[in-house]
Scaffold this active site. Structure first.
Site, PDB file in Angstrom:
ATOM      1  N   CYS A  60       0.838  -1.202   0.000  1.00 55.01           N
ATOM      2  CA  CYS A  60       0.000   0.000   0.000  1.00 55.01           C
ATOM      3  C   CYS A  60       0.876   1.256   0.000  1.00 55.01           C
ATOM      4  O   CYS A  60       1.763   1.390   0.826  1.00 55.01           O
ATOM      5  CB  CYS A  60      -0.900   0.000   1.243  1.00 55.01           C
ATOM      6  SG  CYS A  60      -1.717   1.582   1.524  1.00 55.01           S
ATOM      7  N   CYS A  63       0.399   3.303   3.509  1.00 55.96           N
ATOM      8  CA  CYS A  63       0.756   2.774   4.829  1.00 55.96           C
ATOM      9  C   CYS A  63       2.080   3.392   5.313  1.00 55.96           C
ATOM     10  O   CYS A  63       2.945   3.730   4.513  1.00 55.96           O
ATOM     11  CB  CYS A  63       0.889   1.254   4.761  1.00 55.96           C
ATOM     12  SG  CYS A  63      -0.671   0.380   4.987  1.00 55.96           S
ATOM     13  N   HIS A 123      -4.286   0.412   7.910  1.00 55.01           N
ATOM     14  CA  HIS A 123      -4.761   0.132   6.555  1.00 55.01           C
ATOM     15  C   HIS A 123      -6.195  -0.406   6.549  1.00 55.01           C
ATOM     16  O   HIS A 123      -6.956  -0.208   5.590  1.00 55.01           O
ATOM     17  CB  HIS A 123      -3.819  -0.893   5.916  1.00 55.01           C
ATOM     18  CG  HIS A 123      -4.111  -1.194   4.485  1.00 55.01           C
ATOM     19  ND1 HIS A 123      -3.721  -0.363   3.459  1.00 55.01           N
ATOM     20  CD2 HIS A 123      -4.775  -2.230   3.896  1.00 55.01           C
ATOM     21  CE1 HIS A 123      -4.116  -0.874   2.303  1.00 55.01           C
ATOM     22  NE2 HIS A 123      -4.757  -2.011   2.542  1.00 55.01           N
ATOM     23  N   ASN A 163     -13.023  10.223  -1.457  1.00 53.11           N
ATOM     24  CA  ASN A 163     -13.645   9.194  -2.292  1.00 53.11           C
ATOM     25  C   ASN A 163     -13.479   7.893  -1.564  1.00 53.11           C
ATOM     26  O   ASN A 163     -12.344   7.489  -1.288  1.00 53.11           O
ATOM     27  CB  ASN A 163     -12.936   9.052  -3.641  1.00 53.11           C
ATOM     28  CG  ASN A 163     -13.183  10.220  -4.543  1.00 53.11           C
ATOM     29  OD1 ASN A 163     -14.265  10.793  -4.537  1.00 53.11           O
ATOM     30  ND2 ASN A 163     -12.182  10.575  -5.320  1.00 53.11           N
ATOM     31  N   SER A 171      -8.673   4.770  -5.211  1.00 53.60           N
ATOM     32  CA  SER A 171      -7.630   3.901  -5.729  1.00 53.60           C
ATOM     33  C   SER A 171      -7.128   2.929  -4.669  1.00 53.60           C
ATOM     34  O   SER A 171      -6.356   2.031  -4.971  1.00 53.60           O
ATOM     35  CB  SER A 171      -6.476   4.775  -6.219  1.00 53.60           C
ATOM     36  OG  SER A 171      -6.088   5.682  -5.199  1.00 53.60           O
ATOM     37  N   HIS A 174      -7.008   2.070   1.950  1.00 45.91           N
ATOM     38  CA  HIS A 174      -6.422   2.754   3.110  1.00 45.91           C
ATOM     39  C   HIS A 174      -7.218   4.053   3.371  1.00 45.91           C
ATOM     40  O   HIS A 174      -7.448   4.825   2.437  1.00 45.91           O
ATOM     41  CB  HIS A 174      -4.957   3.084   2.840  1.00 45.91           C
ATOM     42  CG  HIS A 174      -4.208   3.462   4.074  1.00 45.91           C
ATOM     43  ND1 HIS A 174      -3.224   2.679   4.629  1.00 45.91           N
ATOM     44  CD2 HIS A 174      -4.350   4.528   4.898  1.00 45.91           C
ATOM     45  CE1 HIS A 174      -2.777   3.260   5.724  1.00 45.91           C
ATOM     46  NE2 HIS A 174      -3.451   4.387   5.909  1.00 45.91           N
ATOM     47  N   HIS A 176      -8.287   7.471   3.569  1.00 50.39           N
ATOM     48  CA  HIS A 176      -7.636   8.711   3.153  1.00 50.39           C
ATOM     49  C   HIS A 176      -8.622   9.630   2.448  1.00 50.39           C
ATOM     50  O   HIS A 176      -9.643   9.195   1.932  1.00 50.39           O
ATOM     51  CB  HIS A 176      -6.459   8.424   2.216  1.00 50.39           C
ATOM     52  CG  HIS A 176      -6.886   7.921   0.862  1.00 50.39           C
ATOM     53  ND1 HIS A 176      -7.319   6.623   0.649  1.00 50.39           N
ATOM     54  CD2 HIS A 176      -6.968   8.528  -0.354  1.00 50.39           C
ATOM     55  CE1 HIS A 176      -7.637   6.462  -0.625  1.00 50.39           C
ATOM     56  NE2 HIS A 176      -7.444   7.606  -1.270  1.00 50.39           N
ATOM     57  N   GLN A 178      -8.639  13.806   0.342  1.00 48.50           N
ATOM     58  CA  GLN A 178      -7.790  14.699  -0.436  1.00 48.50           C
ATOM     59  C   GLN A 178      -8.171  16.144  -0.177  1.00 48.50           C
ATOM     60  O   GLN A 178      -9.268  16.436   0.309  1.00 48.50           O
ATOM     61  CB  GLN A 178      -7.950  14.424  -1.932  1.00 48.50           C
ATOM     62  CG  GLN A 178      -7.567  13.023  -2.366  1.00 48.50           C
ATOM     63  CD  GLN A 178      -7.483  12.919  -3.884  1.00 48.50           C
ATOM     64  OE1 GLN A 178      -6.886  13.759  -4.549  1.00 48.50           O
ATOM     65  NE2 GLN A 178      -8.097  11.890  -4.434  1.00 48.50           N
TER      66      GLN A 178
HETATM   67  P1  H2U Z   1      -8.225   8.533  -4.389  1.00 50.00           P
HETATM   68  O1  H2U Z   1      -8.876   9.396  -3.344  1.00 50.00           O
HETATM   69  O2  H2U Z   1      -8.947   8.583  -5.680  1.00 50.00           O
HETATM   70  O3  H2U Z   1      -7.993   7.152  -3.889  1.00 50.00           O
HETATM   71  O4  H2U Z   1      -6.814   9.171  -4.689  1.00 50.00           O
HETATM   72  C1  H2U Z   1      -5.622   8.929  -4.033  1.00 50.00           C
HETATM   73  C2  H2U Z   1      -4.590   9.892  -4.568  1.00 50.00           C
HETATM   74  O5  H2U Z   1      -3.295   9.460  -4.195  1.00 50.00           O
HETATM   75  C3  H2U Z   1      -4.597  10.021  -6.085  1.00 50.00           C
HETATM   76  O6  H2U Z   1      -4.969  11.329  -6.412  1.00 50.00           O
HETATM   77  C4  H2U Z   1      -2.389   9.871  -5.182  1.00 50.00           C
HETATM   78  C5  H2U Z   1      -3.140   9.726  -6.484  1.00 50.00           C
HETATM   79  O7  H2U Z   1      -2.673  10.661  -7.425  1.00 50.00           O
HETATM   80  N1  H2U Z   1      -1.186   9.051  -5.089  1.00 50.00           N
HETATM   81  C6  H2U Z   1       0.020   9.636  -4.735  1.00 50.00           C
HETATM   82  O8  H2U Z   1       0.092  10.852  -4.578  1.00 50.00           O
HETATM   83  N2  H2U Z   1       1.124   8.860  -4.566  1.00 50.00           N
HETATM   84  C7  H2U Z   1       1.143   7.521  -4.780  1.00 50.00           C
HETATM   85  O9  H2U Z   1       2.145   6.858  -4.558  1.00 50.00           O
HETATM   86  C8  H2U Z   1      -0.051   6.840  -5.313  1.00 50.00           C
HETATM   87  C9  H2U Z   1      -1.326   7.642  -5.351  1.00 50.00           C
HETATM   88 ZN    ZN Z   2      -2.291   1.092   3.702  1.00 43.42          ZN
END
Ligand code: H2U
Ligand code: ZN
Length: 358
Positions: A60, A63, A123, A163, A171, A174, A176, A178
Protein backbone atom coordinates in the site's frame (compact mmCIF):
# COMPACT_ATOMS: atom_id res chain seq x y z
CA UNK A 1 -55.05 22.51 -29.03
CA UNK A 2 -54.80 19.59 -26.67
CA UNK A 3 -56.51 19.53 -23.31
CA UNK A 4 -54.97 17.93 -20.27
CA UNK A 5 -57.09 16.80 -17.37
CA UNK A 6 -56.25 18.91 -14.31
CA UNK A 7 -56.18 16.91 -11.11
CA UNK A 8 -57.06 18.86 -7.98
CA UNK A 9 -54.01 19.57 -5.83
CA UNK A 10 -55.46 17.54 -2.98
CA UNK A 11 -54.84 14.37 -4.98
CA UNK A 12 -51.10 14.97 -5.24
CA UNK A 13 -49.14 12.41 -3.26
CA UNK A 14 -45.35 12.97 -3.21
CA UNK A 15 -44.83 9.27 -2.40
CA UNK A 16 -46.68 8.22 -5.57
CA UNK A 17 -46.67 10.99 -8.15
CA UNK A 18 -43.75 12.18 -10.28
CA UNK A 19 -42.64 15.73 -9.47
CA UNK A 20 -39.50 17.84 -9.53
CA UNK A 21 -37.71 19.54 -6.66
CA UNK A 22 -35.33 22.49 -6.73
CA UNK A 23 -31.85 22.31 -5.26
CA UNK A 24 -31.67 25.49 -3.15
CA UNK A 25 -27.89 25.41 -3.13
CA UNK A 26 -27.13 25.30 -6.84
CA UNK A 27 -30.47 26.06 -8.53
CA UNK A 28 -30.68 22.67 -10.32
CA UNK A 29 -33.81 20.52 -10.47
CA UNK A 30 -34.21 16.83 -9.70
CA UNK A 31 -37.01 14.65 -11.06
CA UNK A 32 -38.57 12.42 -8.37
CA UNK A 33 -40.36 9.29 -9.66
CA UNK A 34 -41.40 7.32 -6.56
CA UNK A 35 -43.74 4.97 -8.46
CA UNK A 36 -40.68 3.53 -10.23
CA UNK A 37 -39.08 1.84 -7.21
CA UNK A 38 -40.87 -1.43 -7.98
CA UNK A 39 -39.16 -2.04 -11.31
CA UNK A 40 -37.01 -5.19 -11.69
CA UNK A 41 -33.22 -5.03 -11.97
CA UNK A 42 -31.33 -7.17 -14.45
CA UNK A 43 -28.41 -4.80 -14.94
CA UNK A 44 -24.89 -4.58 -13.62
CA UNK A 45 -24.08 -6.03 -10.21
CA UNK A 46 -21.02 -4.63 -8.38
CA UNK A 47 -18.42 -6.65 -6.57
CA UNK A 48 -18.59 -6.03 -2.80
CA UNK A 49 -15.43 -4.48 -1.28
CA UNK A 50 -12.72 -6.78 -0.02
CA UNK A 51 -13.18 -7.69 3.66
CA UNK A 52 -10.54 -8.63 6.25
CA UNK A 53 -7.75 -6.29 5.19
CA UNK A 54 -4.38 -6.46 7.03
CA UNK A 55 -3.62 -3.60 9.47
CA UNK A 56 -0.45 -2.89 7.44
CA UNK A 57 -0.16 -3.78 3.75
CA UNK A 58 3.41 -3.81 2.40
CA UNK A 59 2.12 -3.02 -1.10
CA UNK A 60 0.00 0.00 0.00
CA UNK A 61 1.42 3.39 -0.96
CA UNK A 62 -0.31 5.08 1.98
CA UNK A 63 0.76 2.77 4.83
CA UNK A 64 3.46 4.10 7.22
CA UNK A 65 7.04 3.37 6.16
CA UNK A 66 6.10 2.32 2.61
CA UNK A 67 7.44 3.82 -0.60
CA UNK A 68 4.98 5.78 -2.78
CA UNK A 69 4.74 5.69 -6.57
CA UNK A 70 6.82 8.86 -6.78
CA UNK A 71 9.73 7.17 -4.95
CA UNK A 72 9.34 9.05 -1.63
CA UNK A 73 8.86 6.97 1.54
CA UNK A 74 6.13 7.71 4.08
CA UNK A 75 7.27 8.35 7.67
CA UNK A 76 6.12 6.01 10.43
CA UNK A 77 3.22 8.35 11.20
CA UNK A 78 1.21 7.60 14.36
CA UNK A 79 -2.11 9.34 13.54
CA UNK A 80 -2.78 11.49 10.44
CA UNK A 81 -0.34 12.20 7.60
CA UNK A 82 -0.50 14.79 4.81
CA UNK A 83 1.61 14.85 1.65
CA UNK A 84 1.51 16.64 -1.70
CA UNK A 85 -0.14 14.42 -4.30
CA UNK A 86 2.56 12.80 -6.43
CA UNK A 87 0.25 13.15 -9.44
CA UNK A 88 -1.34 16.51 -8.60
CA UNK A 89 -3.99 17.83 -10.98
CA UNK A 90 -3.00 21.40 -10.07
CA UNK A 91 0.47 22.89 -9.94
CA UNK A 92 1.54 26.04 -8.10
CA UNK A 93 3.71 27.47 -10.83
CA UNK A 94 2.35 26.38 -14.20
CA UNK A 95 2.80 28.99 -16.97
CA UNK A 96 -0.07 31.42 -17.47
CA UNK A 97 0.87 32.84 -20.88
CA UNK A 98 -0.08 31.46 -24.29
CA UNK A 99 -3.74 30.91 -23.44
CA UNK A 100 -5.84 31.72 -26.47
CA UNK A 101 -8.57 34.28 -25.88
CA UNK A 102 -10.74 33.39 -28.82
CA UNK A 103 -14.51 33.10 -28.39
CA UNK A 104 -14.51 29.54 -29.64
CA UNK A 105 -11.56 28.26 -27.65
CA UNK A 106 -11.91 29.79 -24.21
CA UNK A 107 -9.39 28.75 -21.59
CA UNK A 108 -7.73 30.07 -18.47
CA UNK A 109 -4.53 28.89 -16.87
CA UNK A 110 -5.27 27.41 -13.46
CA UNK A 111 -2.88 27.00 -10.56
CA UNK A 112 -3.10 25.41 -7.15
CA UNK A 113 -2.08 22.39 -5.16
CA UNK A 114 -3.35 18.89 -4.33
CA UNK A 115 -2.64 16.98 -1.16
CA UNK A 116 -3.51 13.55 0.18
CA UNK A 117 -4.62 13.18 3.82
CA UNK A 118 -4.17 9.76 5.46
CA UNK A 119 -6.78 9.53 8.21
CA UNK A 120 -5.04 6.73 10.12
CA UNK A 121 -1.88 4.58 9.96
CA UNK A 122 -4.17 1.51 10.06
CA UNK A 123 -4.76 0.13 6.55
CA UNK A 124 -7.83 -1.85 7.65
CA UNK A 125 -9.90 0.93 9.25
CA UNK A 126 -12.50 3.33 7.87
CA UNK A 127 -13.73 6.54 9.51
CA UNK A 128 -16.73 4.49 10.74
CA UNK A 129 -14.41 2.21 12.70
CA UNK A 130 -12.11 4.90 14.10
CA UNK A 131 -12.65 6.31 17.61
CA UNK A 132 -14.16 9.74 18.32
CA UNK A 133 -10.76 11.25 19.31
CA UNK A 134 -9.15 9.80 16.15
CA UNK A 135 -11.86 11.30 13.92
CA UNK A 136 -11.49 14.58 15.83
CA UNK A 137 -7.84 14.65 14.67
CA UNK A 138 -9.07 14.37 11.08
CA UNK A 139 -11.46 17.29 11.70
CA UNK A 140 -8.53 19.35 13.03
CA UNK A 141 -6.43 18.46 9.98
CA UNK A 142 -9.27 19.55 7.68
CA UNK A 143 -9.51 22.91 9.47
CA UNK A 144 -5.71 23.39 9.43
CA UNK A 145 -5.56 22.68 5.70
CA UNK A 146 -8.15 25.38 4.99
CA UNK A 147 -6.17 27.90 7.09
CA UNK A 148 -2.79 26.96 5.66
CA UNK A 149 -3.72 26.73 1.98
CA UNK A 150 -6.32 29.50 2.10
CA UNK A 151 -3.75 31.97 3.48
CA UNK A 152 -2.08 32.19 0.07
CA UNK A 153 -3.09 35.10 -2.19
CA UNK A 154 -3.16 32.57 -5.03
CA UNK A 155 -5.82 30.34 -3.45
CA UNK A 156 -9.52 31.28 -3.61
CA UNK A 157 -11.01 27.94 -2.68
CA UNK A 158 -9.94 24.92 -0.62
CA UNK A 159 -11.92 21.77 -1.41
CA UNK A 160 -11.72 18.96 1.16
CA UNK A 161 -13.10 15.61 0.03
CA UNK A 162 -12.98 11.85 0.34
CA UNK A 163 -13.64 9.19 -2.29
CA UNK A 164 -14.49 6.03 -0.43
CA UNK A 165 -14.60 2.60 -2.08
CA UNK A 166 -13.62 1.29 -5.50
CA UNK A 167 -17.14 2.06 -6.79
CA UNK A 168 -16.42 5.78 -6.35
CA UNK A 169 -13.03 5.52 -8.01
CA UNK A 170 -10.95 5.42 -4.84
CA UNK A 171 -7.63 3.90 -5.73
CA UNK A 172 -6.90 2.37 -2.34
CA UNK A 173 -8.86 1.06 0.70
CA UNK A 174 -6.42 2.75 3.11
CA UNK A 175 -8.50 5.46 4.89
CA UNK A 176 -7.64 8.71 3.15
CA UNK A 177 -9.07 11.88 1.71
CA UNK A 178 -7.79 14.70 -0.44
CA UNK A 179 -7.59 18.47 -0.54
CA UNK A 180 -7.40 20.45 -3.76
CA UNK A 181 -6.86 24.20 -3.54
CA UNK A 182 -6.98 26.53 -6.51
CA UNK A 183 -6.84 30.04 -7.71
CA UNK A 184 -10.41 30.28 -8.93
CA UNK A 185 -13.58 29.21 -7.18
CA UNK A 186 -14.68 25.92 -8.83
CA UNK A 187 -18.10 25.35 -10.41
CA UNK A 188 -20.08 23.82 -7.53
CA UNK A 189 -18.96 26.19 -4.73
CA UNK A 190 -19.46 29.08 -7.18
CA UNK A 191 -23.09 28.04 -7.77
CA UNK A 192 -23.64 27.66 -4.02
CA UNK A 193 -22.10 31.09 -3.48
CA UNK A 194 -24.51 32.62 -5.99
CA UNK A 195 -27.64 31.04 -4.49
CA UNK A 196 -26.64 31.75 -0.86
CA UNK A 197 -25.77 35.35 -1.75
CA UNK A 198 -29.09 35.92 -3.54
CA UNK A 199 -31.06 34.57 -0.57
CA UNK A 200 -29.05 36.67 1.90
CA UNK A 201 -29.64 39.83 -0.15
CA UNK A 202 -33.38 39.23 -0.06
CA UNK A 203 -33.79 37.89 3.47
CA UNK A 204 -30.78 39.13 5.43
CA UNK A 205 -30.32 35.61 6.78
CA UNK A 206 -28.02 32.77 5.63
CA UNK A 207 -29.97 30.39 3.39
CA UNK A 208 -28.86 27.19 5.10
CA UNK A 209 -29.59 28.55 8.59
CA UNK A 210 -33.21 29.17 7.56
CA UNK A 211 -33.37 25.89 5.62
CA UNK A 212 -32.27 23.93 8.70
CA UNK A 213 -35.00 25.54 10.79
CA UNK A 214 -37.57 24.60 8.15
CA UNK A 215 -36.31 20.99 8.04
CA UNK A 216 -36.31 20.67 11.84
CA UNK A 217 -39.91 21.87 11.92
CA UNK A 218 -41.02 19.19 9.42
CA UNK A 219 -38.69 16.48 10.75
CA UNK A 220 -39.27 13.83 8.09
CA UNK A 221 -35.90 14.17 6.40
CA UNK A 222 -33.81 14.36 9.60
CA UNK A 223 -31.43 11.42 10.07
CA UNK A 224 -29.41 12.39 13.17
CA UNK A 225 -29.32 15.26 15.64
CA UNK A 226 -26.69 16.23 18.21
CA UNK A 227 -26.05 19.33 20.33
CA UNK A 228 -24.10 21.04 17.53
CA UNK A 229 -25.02 19.23 14.28
CA UNK A 230 -27.89 17.90 12.22
CA UNK A 231 -27.68 15.26 9.46
CA UNK A 232 -30.53 15.24 6.96
CA UNK A 233 -31.43 14.00 3.51
CA UNK A 234 -31.87 17.25 1.59
CA UNK A 235 -35.29 17.89 0.05
CA UNK A 236 -33.61 17.97 -3.39
CA UNK A 237 -31.26 14.95 -2.91
CA UNK A 238 -30.23 13.30 -6.19
CA UNK A 239 -28.33 10.25 -4.90
CA UNK A 240 -30.53 7.64 -3.16
CA UNK A 241 -28.99 8.04 0.31
CA UNK A 242 -27.42 11.48 -0.12
CA UNK A 243 -27.08 13.49 3.11
CA UNK A 244 -26.17 17.00 4.19
CA UNK A 245 -24.40 17.73 7.50
CA UNK A 246 -25.21 21.15 8.94
CA UNK A 247 -24.02 22.97 12.07
CA UNK A 248 -26.78 24.38 14.28
CA UNK A 249 -24.86 27.64 14.63
CA UNK A 250 -23.86 29.96 11.80
CA UNK A 251 -20.31 28.94 10.81
CA UNK A 252 -18.54 30.33 7.70
CA UNK A 253 -15.95 27.59 7.32
CA UNK A 254 -14.16 24.74 9.09
CA UNK A 255 -11.48 26.80 10.88
CA UNK A 256 -14.25 28.69 12.74
CA UNK A 257 -15.51 25.51 14.46
CA UNK A 258 -14.93 25.60 18.22
CA UNK A 259 -13.81 22.68 20.38
CA UNK A 260 -17.30 21.49 21.25
CA UNK A 261 -18.42 21.64 17.62
CA UNK A 262 -15.35 19.64 16.50
CA UNK A 263 -15.74 16.92 19.16
CA UNK A 264 -19.41 16.65 18.38
CA UNK A 265 -18.73 16.52 14.63
CA UNK A 266 -16.40 13.53 15.10
CA UNK A 267 -19.18 11.70 16.95
CA UNK A 268 -21.99 12.48 14.51
CA UNK A 269 -19.76 11.58 11.52
CA UNK A 270 -19.09 8.22 13.12
CA UNK A 271 -22.81 7.75 13.81
CA UNK A 272 -23.71 8.52 10.20
CA UNK A 273 -21.03 6.24 8.77
CA UNK A 274 -22.07 3.35 11.03
CA UNK A 275 -25.64 3.71 9.77
CA UNK A 276 -24.45 3.88 6.17
CA UNK A 277 -22.39 0.67 6.65
CA UNK A 278 -25.31 -1.06 8.38
CA UNK A 279 -27.79 -0.16 5.62
CA UNK A 280 -26.53 -2.84 3.22
CA UNK A 281 -24.02 -4.50 5.60
CA UNK A 282 -21.08 -3.37 3.53
CA UNK A 283 -18.29 -0.83 3.81
CA UNK A 284 -20.47 1.89 2.27
CA UNK A 285 -18.92 3.71 -0.72
CA UNK A 286 -19.40 7.45 -1.15
CA UNK A 287 -17.88 10.74 -2.19
CA UNK A 288 -18.07 13.32 0.56
CA UNK A 289 -16.73 16.82 0.89
CA UNK A 290 -16.94 20.11 2.75
CA UNK A 291 -18.18 23.41 1.42
CA UNK A 292 -17.31 26.58 3.28
CA UNK A 293 -16.69 30.20 2.38
CA UNK A 294 -14.08 30.97 -0.30
CA UNK A 295 -10.62 32.04 0.92
CA UNK A 296 -10.01 34.92 -1.49
CA UNK A 297 -10.35 37.54 1.25
CA UNK A 298 -13.89 38.56 0.28
CA UNK A 299 -16.81 38.92 2.71
CA UNK A 300 -19.13 35.92 2.79
CA UNK A 301 -21.71 36.41 5.58
CA UNK A 302 -24.22 34.49 3.42
CA UNK A 303 -22.21 31.26 3.63
CA UNK A 304 -22.96 28.36 5.94
CA UNK A 305 -20.47 25.50 6.33
CA UNK A 306 -21.82 22.08 5.33
CA UNK A 307 -20.76 18.62 4.15
CA UNK A 308 -22.31 16.61 1.33
CA UNK A 309 -22.30 12.82 1.24
CA UNK A 310 -23.00 11.32 -2.19
CA UNK A 311 -23.24 7.51 -1.95
CA UNK A 312 -23.94 5.57 -5.19
CA UNK A 313 -25.69 2.49 -3.70
CA UNK A 314 -29.41 2.09 -4.35
CA UNK A 315 -30.77 -1.35 -3.44
CA UNK A 316 -28.03 -3.48 -1.93
CA UNK A 317 -24.27 -3.71 -1.51
CA UNK A 318 -24.05 -4.63 -5.19
CA UNK A 319 -26.73 -2.58 -7.00
CA UNK A 320 -25.83 1.04 -7.59
CA UNK A 321 -27.50 4.04 -9.13
CA UNK A 322 -26.20 5.14 -12.51
CA UNK A 323 -26.20 8.77 -13.59
CA UNK A 324 -26.69 8.11 -17.29
CA UNK A 325 -29.17 8.62 -20.13
CA UNK A 326 -31.85 11.12 -19.12
CA UNK A 327 -29.73 12.25 -16.18
CA UNK A 328 -26.77 13.15 -18.37
CA UNK A 329 -28.87 14.62 -21.12
CA UNK A 330 -31.77 16.24 -19.29
CA UNK A 331 -31.95 16.30 -15.47
CA UNK A 332 -31.05 13.97 -12.58
CA UNK A 333 -33.80 11.60 -11.46
CA UNK A 334 -34.43 9.51 -8.36
CA UNK A 335 -36.94 6.78 -7.46
CA UNK A 336 -36.94 6.30 -3.67
CA UNK A 337 -38.02 9.62 -2.11
CA UNK A 338 -35.68 11.61 0.17
CA UNK A 339 -38.22 11.04 2.99
CA UNK A 340 -38.10 7.25 2.51
CA UNK A 341 -34.30 7.34 2.40
CA UNK A 342 -34.15 9.34 5.65
CA UNK A 343 -36.51 6.87 7.35
CA UNK A 344 -34.34 3.92 6.23
CA UNK A 345 -31.21 5.60 7.63
CA UNK A 346 -32.94 6.50 10.90
CA UNK A 347 -34.01 2.85 11.38
CA UNK A 348 -30.41 1.57 11.28
CA UNK A 349 -28.71 0.43 14.47
CA UNK A 350 -26.07 2.72 15.95
CA UNK A 351 -23.82 -0.31 16.51
CA UNK A 352 -21.62 -1.25 13.56
CA UNK A 353 -22.63 -4.57 11.99
CA UNK A 354 -19.03 -5.78 12.18
CA UNK A 355 -18.48 -5.03 15.86
CA UNK A 356 -18.58 -8.15 18.01
CA UNK A 357 -20.82 -8.02 21.07
CA UNK A 358 -19.17 -8.16 24.48
P1 H2U B 1 -8.22 8.53 -4.39
O1 H2U B 1 -8.88 9.40 -3.34
O2 H2U B 1 -8.95 8.58 -5.68
O3 H2U B 1 -7.99 7.15 -3.89
O4 H2U B 1 -6.81 9.17 -4.69
C1 H2U B 1 -5.62 8.93 -4.03
C2 H2U B 1 -4.59 9.89 -4.57
O5 H2U B 1 -3.30 9.46 -4.20
C3 H2U B 1 -4.60 10.02 -6.08
O6 H2U B 1 -4.97 11.33 -6.41
C4 H2U B 1 -2.39 9.87 -5.18
C5 H2U B 1 -3.14 9.73 -6.48
O7 H2U B 1 -2.67 10.66 -7.43
N1 H2U B 1 -1.19 9.05 -5.09
C6 H2U B 1 0.02 9.64 -4.74
O8 H2U B 1 0.09 10.85 -4.58
N2 H2U B 1 1.12 8.86 -4.57
C7 H2U B 1 1.14 7.52 -4.78
O9 H2U B 1 2.15 6.86 -4.56
C8 H2U B 1 -0.05 6.84 -5.31
C9 H2U B 1 -1.33 7.64 -5.35
ZN1 ZN C 1 -2.29 1.09 3.70
Amino acid sequence: MTHSVEHPASQFDPTEHPHRRRNLLNGDWVLVSPHRTKRPWQGQVERPPQENLPSHDPSCYLCPGNERAGGVSNPNYPSTFIFTNDFAALLADSPSHNISQNHFFQAEAETGTCRVICFSPRHDLTLAQMTGPEIRQVVDVWAEQVVELGASDDISYVQLFENRGAMMGSSNPHPHGQVWANRRIPTEPAAEDREQRLYFERNNQPLLVDYLHAELKVGERIVLESDEWVVLVPYWAVWPFETLILPRQHVLHMPDLNDAQRDDLALILKQLLIRYDNLFETSFPYSMGWHGQPTDGGRYPHWQLHAHFYPPLLRSATVRKFMVGYELLATPQRDITPEQAAARLRQQSNIHYKSTPG
